[in-house]
Write a protein that holds these residues in place. Structure first.
Motif, PDB file in Angstrom:
ATOM      1  N   LEU A 208       0.835  -1.201   0.000  1.00  0.00           N
ATOM      2  CA  LEU A 208       0.000   0.000   0.000  1.00  0.00           C
ATOM      3  C   LEU A 208       0.874   1.257   0.000  1.00  0.00           C
TER       4      LEU A 208
ATOM      5  N   TYR B 180       2.222   1.728  -3.417  1.00  0.00           N
ATOM      6  CA  TYR B 180       1.141   2.189  -4.284  1.00  0.00           C
ATOM      7  C   TYR B 180       0.877   3.685  -4.061  1.00  0.00           C
ATOM      8  N   ASN B 181       0.769   4.070  -2.788  1.00  0.00           N
ATOM      9  CA  ASN B 181       0.493   5.482  -2.484  1.00  0.00           C
ATOM     10  C   ASN B 181       1.630   6.382  -2.956  1.00  0.00           C
TER      11      ASN B 181
ATOM     12  N   THR C 128       1.752   2.870 -10.403  1.00  0.00           N
ATOM     13  CA  THR C 128       0.437   2.923  -9.768  1.00  0.00           C
ATOM     14  C   THR C 128      -0.344   1.676 -10.152  1.00  0.00           C
ATOM     15  N   TRP C 129      -0.353   1.355 -11.435  1.00  0.00           N
ATOM     16  CA  TRP C 129      -1.060   0.148 -11.895  1.00  0.00           C
ATOM     17  C   TRP C 129      -0.451  -1.109 -11.276  1.00  0.00           C
TER      18      TRP C 129
ATOM     19  N   ARG D  13      -1.009  -1.464  -7.419  1.00  0.00           N
ATOM     20  CA  ARG D  13      -2.407  -1.752  -7.117  1.00  0.00           C
ATOM     21  C   ARG D  13      -2.739  -3.200  -7.487  1.00  0.00           C
ATOM     22  N   SER D  14      -2.153  -3.656  -8.585  1.00  0.00           N
ATOM     23  CA  SER D  14      -2.480  -5.012  -9.037  1.00  0.00           C
ATOM     24  C   SER D  14      -1.991  -6.084  -8.058  1.00  0.00           C
TER      25      SER D  14
ATOM     26  N   GLU E 226      -7.534  -5.018  -3.140  1.00  0.00           N
ATOM     27  CA  GLU E 226      -7.822  -4.085  -4.228  1.00  0.00           C
ATOM     28  C   GLU E 226      -7.505  -4.656  -5.609  1.00  0.00           C
ATOM     29  N   GLY E 227      -6.334  -5.286  -5.735  1.00  0.00           N
ATOM     30  CA  GLY E 227      -5.938  -5.820  -7.033  1.00  0.00           C
ATOM     31  C   GLY E 227      -6.870  -6.918  -7.511  1.00  0.00           C
TER      32      GLY E 227
ATOM     33  N   ASP F 277     -10.221  -5.351  -8.635  1.00  0.00           N
ATOM     34  CA  ASP F 277     -10.123  -4.786  -9.987  1.00  0.00           C
ATOM     35  C   ASP F 277     -10.344  -5.870 -11.043  1.00  0.00           C
TER      36      ASP F 277
END
Lengths: 212, 366
Positions: B43, B46-47, B58-59, B62-63, B68-69, B72
């Protein structure tokens, strides 16, 4: 007139029988029950605590001569256990042997082309044991009759989602999380905004799909 | 036959029905994330990437995040958090399975998952050069969490490796963990005792003092402390010279005790843990080479029909494969309730590898 407070497991048919009515519509359609009709559009699905106004029984006076035979037709509405067995993809589970057991009797049958099981039952029957045989595997359901609550009640919502395969009690997962997941999954599967919380669109769709 | 399911139904006096669908199976997956791979670690990355406005990172970060990943990839996933622990539920109507996914990030919870009957356990993290899954708190701090653990029950390695591994000095110094090198008073390890990455160097083993392992005197001092000797100690250990990466060039690698049974981390090692889970995935780097034979042959946890499934990664890998694999398990398009797991897992392996190939990634799930 008297007012009856609905108990768990009661429906209008069982209440009608208790008060000596052969047709529950006489009670349901009585003007004093307008509020009940608005709140409970399905007379077969009441919530414990609902109040039902019971009209006075009106004895029917008939005259007749002695030594004559008269036919009286009772306005009786039979009560059924109606189930529709579906696969997870909504196709009917047709042609499956089943046994329905209650009051010490066994009623065998085969599910209809639409997966249906229809059995006339006493209006006060609290439950039945259903055994279905599918591909050599037996599955059993203890059907709690009259215990289906209105969809707008959280219990009724859960019952429908459970019977439709969305609500599952997952060990270690709080019940409210399981319910929110079931709502979320149902909304997602039915193109509703997946909020995880109930709304009128969810209720409408669910009642339509569940059929009560 | 299981106990009857209790279902509520309405009595019907007119139109209407009670619809009854075969209840789904609940299938539990424990996702264990290792040291430096915790949710908080990912995290933060990612942030930071979002703050830098770096679209690719970022992609990417997050993945790899759970949940979260995975959300998505699967918008129907229902994620929730309780007492700081992250979980998800996912109903696949076509499979008639409800998936319960629990994220764990410590060694005790990982071991408990391995001991839990009938579940799938997926480890996502460092392979520690084959020593085994490794756990630690968020944040990249040097210390014993990179080896036997600062709190051995919950952090450090769950040992499941060959008895000996060869580790570059920069790795030991950089992570700053106490460890046990193989003294040269002992015979050199046999080929069978060595991790496959150590075997090519067996012919070139040299006995070295700690003072001969690094040119920097301060780092020699540090290394000596980690080995439990003095910097000027005359004790020698088995070592070899090799290049692990361009940054460190040719450097001394030290033969360390590793192992899978009767290790310092017991009972958190393979020898003291009889797996009851139905599927184990070790998604660290090159785990097929490092750990497959240890689990399948040495420990004897062999596949039995559609039970005792195990999956590995073939090469240096990144954590991006784990959410891929999970998503394909959850979306296998055939009915799965109460069915054998072999086809289900094989589908996920096949689809994950297709996506890895398409993405130009250099490892496969096997």
């Amino acid at each position: 007139m008297t007012t009856h407070t609905v108990l768990p497991g009661e429906c209008l048919a069982s209440i009608a029988e208790r008060y000596g009515f052969t047709n529950p519509r006489v009670i349901y359609d009585h003007p004093a029950n307008e509020a009940l009709r608005r709140a409970r559009p399905d007379p077969n699905v009441l919530l414990a605590g609902d109040e039902v106004v019971i009209p006075d029984l009106k004895p029917r006076v008939v005259t007749g001569a002695t030594e004559q035979r008269y036919h009286f037709v009772v306005d009786r509405q039979p009560t059924y256990l109606r189930l529709r067995l579906l696969n997870p993809d909504d196709t009917p589970r047709s042609g499956l042997p089943y046994r329905l057991e209650y009051q010490g009797q066994v009623y065998p049958g085969t599910t209809g082309a639409d997966g249906s099981i229809v059995q006339e039952v006493p209006s006060w029957l609290p439950g039945a044991l259903l055994t279905v045989t599918d591909g050599g595997r037996e599955e059993q359901y203890r059907v709690a009759l009259g215990y289906l609550d209105p969809v707008t009640d959280s219990g009724g919502l859960k019952q429908r989602l459970q019977n439709l395969g969305y609500y599952v009690e997952v060990p270690g997962v709080p019940e409210d999380v399981c319910l929110r997941h079931a709502i979320h999954a149902y909304q997602h599967a039915n193109d509703l905004p997946p909020t995880g919380y109930p709304d009128t669109r969810l209720y409408g769709k669910l009642v339509k799909e569940y059929c009560s | 036959m299981t106990a009857p399911a209790v279902v509520a139904a309405s009595r019907r006096t007119g139109e209407g029905d009670n619809t009854l669908i075969d209840p789904p199976e609940v299938r539990r997956i424990v996702l264990a994330q290792g040291i430096q791979f915790t949710r908080e670690d990912s995290l933060k990355l990612y942030n930071d990437a979002v703050a830098r406005n770096d679209a690719y990172e970022t992609w990417y970060y997050r993945s790899i995040l759970f949940p979260e990943g995975l959300v998505d990839r699967l918008p129907g996933l229902f994620a929730w958090e309780l007492d700081g622990h992250h979980h998800a539920l996912y109903l696949n109507l076509a499979q008639n399975v409800v998936y319960q996914i629990d994220l764990v990030e410590d060694k005790a919870a990982f071991r408990q998952a391995l001991l839990t009957e009938g579940i799938a356990v997926i480890y996502n993290g460092h392979a520690r050069y084959g020593r085994g899954p490794c756990f630690g708190p968020p944040g990249v701090f040097p210390g014993d969490d990179w080896e036997n653990g600062s709190a051995p029950d919950t952090t450090g390695i769950f040992r499941m490796g060959y008895p000996f591994v060869g580790i570059p000095c920069h790795e030991i110094i950089g992570h700053g963990y106490h460890t046990t090198p193989l003294p040269a008073t002992e015979p050199p390890p046999t080929r069978e005792q060595c991790d496959p990455e150590l075997r090519p160097h067996l012919g070139a083993l040299q006995a070295r003092r700690v003072s001969e392992m690094h040119a920097d005197a301060m780092l020699v001092e540090h290394l000596a402390d980690l080995f439990g000797v003095t910097p000027d100690s005359d004790e020698r250990f088995w070592t070899f010279l090799a290049v692990e990466d361009q940054e460190h060039g040719r450097e001394v690698h030290v033969v360390l005790y590793a192992g899978w049974e009767n290790t310092p981390t017991a009972p958190a090692d393979l020898g003291a843990t009889d797996f009851a889970c139905r599927m184990f995935c070790h998604f660290g780097c090159s785990t097929f080479q490092h750990n497959y034979h240890i689990l399948r042959t040495w420990k004897g946890w062999k596949r039995e029909g559609d039970d005792r499934l195990a999956y590995w990664q073939t090469d240096l890998a990144k954590p991006i494969g784990t959410n891929m694999f999970l998503s394909y398990l959850l979306t296998c398009p055939k009915r799965q309730d109460w069915q054998p797991w072999g086809d289900w897992a094989a589908y996920a392996v096949r689809q994950t590898n297709r996506e890895l190939v398409a993405g130009g990634y250099g490892w496969r799930v096997i």
